[in-house]
Design an enzyme around this catalytic site. Structure first.
Site, PDB file in Angstrom:
ATOM      1  CE  LYS A   6      -0.997  11.368   5.467  1.00 28.18           C
ATOM      2  NZ  LYS A   6      -2.224  12.098   5.078  1.00 28.18           N
TER       3      LYS A   6
ATOM      4  CB  VAL B 146       2.266  13.457   1.056  1.00 23.56           C
ATOM      5  CG1 VAL B 146       2.888  14.082   2.286  1.00 23.56           C
ATOM      6  CG2 VAL B 146       1.737  12.062   1.368  1.00 23.56           C
TER       7      VAL B 146
ATOM      8  CG  ASP C  72      -4.870  10.728  -6.070  1.00 27.15           C
ATOM      9  OD1 ASP C  72      -4.734   9.926  -5.122  1.00 27.15           O
ATOM     10  OD2 ASP C  72      -5.975  11.082  -6.491  1.00 27.15           O
TER      11      ASP C  72
ATOM     12  CG  ASP D 165      -4.747   9.169   6.808  1.00 31.25           C
ATOM     13  OD1 ASP D 165      -4.264   9.630   7.837  1.00 31.25           O
ATOM     14  OD2 ASP D 165      -5.564   9.802   6.111  1.00 31.25           O
TER      15      ASP D 165
ATOM     16  CD  GLU E 260      -2.905   1.311   0.390  1.00 28.73           C
ATOM     17  OE1 GLU E 260      -2.506   1.451  -0.772  1.00 28.73           O
ATOM     18  OE2 GLU E 260      -4.090   1.398   0.740  1.00 28.73           O
ATOM     19  CG  ASP E 261      -0.855   4.745  -1.579  1.00 27.85           C
ATOM     20  OD1 ASP E 261      -1.478   4.246  -0.622  1.00 27.85           O
ATOM     21  OD2 ASP E 261      -1.409   5.431  -2.462  1.00 27.85           O
TER      22      ASP E 261
ATOM     23  NE  ARG F 132      -3.530   8.238  -9.106  1.00 28.07           N
ATOM     24  CZ  ARG F 132      -4.006   7.831  -7.941  1.00 28.07           C
ATOM     25  NH1 ARG F 132      -3.170   7.490  -6.978  1.00 28.07           N
ATOM     26  NH2 ARG F 132      -5.297   7.765  -7.711  1.00 28.07           N
TER      27      ARG F 132
END
Ligand code: IMP
Length: 189
Positions: A145, A167, A173, A117, A113-114, A179
Site C-alpha cells: 500500500k 483487506v 485479518d 502499509d 511479509e504479507d 485469515r
C-alpha cells in the site's frame, strides 16, 4: 460475501462488511511463481533463510517456498511482532513477541511479509536484522500500500500494489477474523 460484522475498534463498535475479492487465489499463485523465479535467480544457488512474519505472512510464505526448486538450500524461520493490536490503523509501536530461532550472521536472509502499509513494522525489523550482520537481507511482500508509506523501506520483491483500503484473507485479518479466506477481499468499514 455478505453479512456485516461488528468489530471493536478502540472503545467503539464499528460495523463492517467483507466485499468482493480484490486478488483471487489464482492471481496470487501466478504472481507467487513469478516472484519465486526472481528470488531463485538472485540467490544464485546459495543457502537462503526465509523469515516469515507471523501470523499474516504464513500463507504467502508456505506457497512461496513450495515454488522454490529442491536443489536450493532453503531454511525457514519465523518472527512475531506486534504492531496493530486490535485496530486497523498503525499504532507506530512495534514489539518483538517471538524472535528467530537461528543466527543470521553471514547468511542470505529473505524477510517475507504479507503487507506493507506505513512501513513502520518492516523498517523496524530490518534495522534489527541488519545489526545481526547477514550476508544479504532482502524483503518480499505480497501487497504494497505504497500510498500510505510513512517511512522509506526497500522492497525487493512485491506481489501487487494495493489501493488504500483495508483487506482481509489469505492470512490477512481484521480483529483476528478472515485469515482463512483463499482470496484477498476489501473490508468496507
Ligand atoms: P505497517 O507497519 O503500517 O507497514 O503495517 C504492517 C502490518 O499491518 C502488516 O503486517 C499487517 O499485519 C497490518 N496491516 C496493514 N494493512 C493491513 C490490511 O489492509 N489488512 C490487514 N492487515 C494489515
Amino acid at each position: 460475501m455478505s453479512g456485516s460484522v461488528f468489530y471493536k475498534m478502540s472503545q467503539m463498535e464499528t460495523e463492517y462488511t467483507v466485499g468482493d475479492a480484490l486478488f483471487s487465489k489464482k492471481e496470487i499463485d501466478d504472481r507467487t511463481r513469478e516472484l519465486a523465479g526472481q528470488i531463485v535467480r538472485d540467490v544464485r544457488g546459495e543457502e537462503l533463510l526465509v523469515v516469515g512474519i507471523l501470523s499474516g505472512a504464513v500463507f504467502f510464505l508456505t506457497d512461496l517456498v513450495r515454488c522454490l526448486p529442491r536443489e536450493l538450500d532453503v531454511k525457514i524461520d519465523f518472527m512475531s511482532v506486534s504492531s496493530y493490536g486490535d485496530a486497523t490503523t498503525s499504532s507506530g509501536t512495534v514489539r518483538i513477541l517471538k524472535d528467530l530461532g537461528s543466527d543470521i550472521a553471514g547468511r542470505n536472509v529473505l524477510v517475507v511479509e504479507d503487507i506493507i502499509d506505513t512501513g513502520l513494522t518492516l523498517s523496524y525489523l530490518l534495522k534489527i536484522l541488519k545489526a545481526r550482520h547477514p550476508k544479504s537481507l532482502r524483503t518480499c511482500v505480497l501487497l504494497d500500500k505504497s500510498a500510505r508509506r510513512e517511512t522509506a523501506v526497500d522492497v525487493d520483491y512485491c506481489g501487487f500494489n494495493a489501493p488504500d483500503v483495508f483487506v482481509v484473507g489469505y492470512g490477512l485479518d481484521c480483529g483476528g477474523r478472515y485469515r482463512h479466506l483463499p482470496d484477498i477481499h476489501v473490508v468496507n468499514l
